[in-house]
Enzyme design. Structure first.
Site, mmCIF file in Angstrom:
data_model
loop_
_atom_site.group_PDB
_atom_site.id
_atom_site.type_symbol
_atom_site.label_atom_id
_atom_site.label_comp_id
_atom_site.label_asym_id
_atom_site.label_seq_id
_atom_site.Cartn_x
_atom_site.Cartn_y
_atom_site.Cartn_z
ATOM 1 N N GLY A 7 33.782 31.491 35.231
ATOM 2 C CA GLY A 7 32.626 30.390 35.260
ATOM 3 C C GLY A 7 32.959 29.249 35.967
ATOM 4 C CD GLU A 9 35.051 23.565 32.122
ATOM 5 O OE1 GLU A 9 35.618 22.511 32.550
ATOM 6 O OE2 GLU A 9 34.712 23.588 30.888
ATOM 7 C CB ALA A 10 37.402 28.320 32.055
ATOM 8 C CE LYS A 26 36.515 24.159 38.722
ATOM 9 N NZ LYS A 26 36.177 25.588 39.256
ATOM 10 C CG ASP A 110 27.112 23.909 29.566
ATOM 11 O OD1 ASP A 110 25.771 23.718 29.758
ATOM 12 O OD2 ASP A 110 27.841 24.689 30.001
#
Lengths: 198, 320
Positions: A7, A9-10, A26, A110
């Site tokens: 994804g 962020e993960a 990041k 989200d």
């Protein structure tokens, strides 16, 4: 461990009947921001998952939290992402689910059709990565706003009917608090720049 | 085909000439108030005062005259009404007098089109960051869709407001960038990304209440690191969601080296392509309006009223 999905962020890994979610470092943001965001989001996500699961909402069951490794383990759900298996007919079920989540004092943060799985046993809400604890009308309305936008941009042809069905079920389940939430929703839409309906 | 483009949405008046998609000239002047921010009618006065000179310079350096122009594009919005009216009126006058067809151009789309032309990337996610605008835009199903945007003020506007508080004149961006480069100590600021939307007003309030023990360098550093991380995170989310593998940054704030560095690191980490726009085309300019008008040359348009709240996703894109 098998990499299932990357994804924004993960990373999600599959291990047997479990999913392991690891929040990546990041490189673009400084360490102070990066670690704080990853740690807080991991902890909050696990807590929220537990709260929703305990209350009987269809979400993956949480198994283990490792804050220092920015890692969550949870139950693996077999299903198809709702944005690819989209059906306007299921929007009522979805609306009730979101109302119940809001009733627990949780917002998703989200809420898009990509974050719901369509399974044999109905819809399952996933990815609480940006979720938070709040019963504020503003945060609830933000969820509705995000979903409305996602529906419009991803499922434009069916937008009107799908959204109406969702909102009907949501407002019926949430009860008398809906008026305030809807007012906030209108306010958020106005706040975005250059709204023609101003 | 020669196309004249006129830009006047905010504090810049620009005129550019494009021949069949190739930029021949790009002239402009930007109002820099001695103190405070932009007052809309002062921007308009600036544009009226300089319009004919800038137009003449653009034509001269392209080596053509007004009678050679085949199409006029003007910025129809979004922007400040008095400033927008200057471009609309100048283009209307030239159109009447020289019998040239004209087309109204959406300013945000013009930023995107010139970015595509400059970088050669056909289908990027674009982070458009300026004083008034903060949007994450991409092309989807015949339109430019705004995936994420600010829920309150533009990022440039936030930087200007905090700059003003620190005694830095408009535009504060370059000075804040210089200060930030010397900053070391990070003070945590409200970080607000909601889905792909961002919100900045909390930061402004927070900074205004900071006890003042942080140096100007550290405040600038904390500010830049926080807001740029938010913007890059929103951009990355849009890229992941729409499955697009390139990012371009444009708008006035694209001049900031740290923002570009962060964009480039994010893209490298997800094996995506990152390009920055040459500064001449990142800020407001006439060439981008001319270029977009050229793309829109077959549009039949008869509504030339300025649209101060002209949304990016209102324009149907038929040339792609």
């Amino acid at each position: 461990m098998k990499l299932m999905a990357v994804g924004s962020e993960a990373r999600l890994y599959a291990e047997g009947d479990r999913v392991i979610k690891v929040r990546d470092r990041k490189g673009y943001r400084i360490k102070e921001i990066d670690e704080q965001l990853r740690k807080t989001r991991t902890r909050i996500e696990f807590g929220i998952l537990r709260k929703c699961y305990t209350a009987g909402l269809p979400v993956p069951s949480p198994i283990r939290l490792d804050e220092d490794r920015y890692t969550i383990e949870m139950e693996r759900i077999e299903g198809v992402p709702f944005d690819t298996a989209f059906s306007a007919g299921k929007m009522g079920e979805f609306g009730e689910m979101v109302a119940k989540m809001h009733g627990l004092g949780v917002f998703h943060g989200d809420l898009t059709t990509a974050n719901i799985l369509s399974t044999g046993k109905g819809l399952v809400l996933i990815d609480f990565g940006l979720a938070g604890y709040s019963a504020k009308e503003e945060d609830r309305a933000t969820d509705l706003f995000l979903l409305k936008n996602a529906l419009r941009s991803r499922h434009g042809g069916e937008f009107e009917g799908a959204y109406r069905r969702f909102l009907g079920a949501y407002s019926a389940a949430i009860g008398k608090g809906f008026k305030g939430i809807n007012a906030h929703l209108k306010d958020i839409e106005k706040r975005r720049r250059y709204n023609e309906d101003y | 085909m020669y196309v004249l483009g006129i830009e006047s949405t905010a504090h810049t008046f620009g005129a550019g000439i494009v021949e069949d998609g190739k930029v021949l000239s790009n002239e402009r002047d930007t109002l820099k108030p001695a103190s405070g921010g932009i007052v809309p009618r002062e921007a308009a006065a600036h544009h009226y005062r300089l319009a004919s000179t800038i137009l003449k310079n653009a034509l001269d350096s392209a080596g053509i005259g007004l009678k050679d122009v085949d199409l006029i594009g003007f910025s129809q919005g979004p922007g400040l009404i008095p400033a927008l009216k200057v471009g609309a009126q100048v283009s209307a006058y030239l159109s009447e007098k020289y019998m040239i067809r004209r087309v109204g151009v959406n300013h945000c789309i013009a930023h995107l089109e010139i970015a595509r032309a400059c970088t050669g990337i056909d289908d990027p996610v674009m982070l458009y960051v300026s004083g008034g605008n903060t949007q994450v835009i991409t092309y989807l199903g015949g339109r430019y869709v705004v995936f994420g945007e600010t829920e309150d003020i533009g990022v440039g506007n936030l930087i200007d407001k905090i700059g003003r508080r620190m005694g830095i004149p408009f535009p504060a961006g370059p000075k804040i960038e210089k200060l930030a480069a010397a900053g070391k100590k990070y003070s945590s600021l409200p970080y607000s990304v909601k889905g792909m939307d961002v919100s900045f007003s909390g930061i402004e309030t927070y900074v205004s209440r900071m006890p003042g023990k942080d140096s100007a360098e550290d405040v600038a550093f904390s500010l830049q690191e926080t807001v740029f991380a938010m913007l890059i995170e929103a951009s990355e989310r849009a890229m992941a969601y729409c499955k697009k593998d390139s990012l371009v940054i444009t708008g006035g704030v694209a001049a900031n080296a740290r923002l570009n560095e962060m964009g480039s690191v994010m893209c490298r980490e997800r094996s995506a392509r990152f390009e920055r726009i040459p500064l001449e085309y990142a800020g407001d300019n006439g060439a981008m309006i001319a270029h977009t008008a050229y793309l829109m040359r077959d549009y039949k348009q008869n509504d030339f009223v300025v649209k101060p709240r002209y949304r990016t996703d209102m324009v149907e894109i038929t040339y792609r």
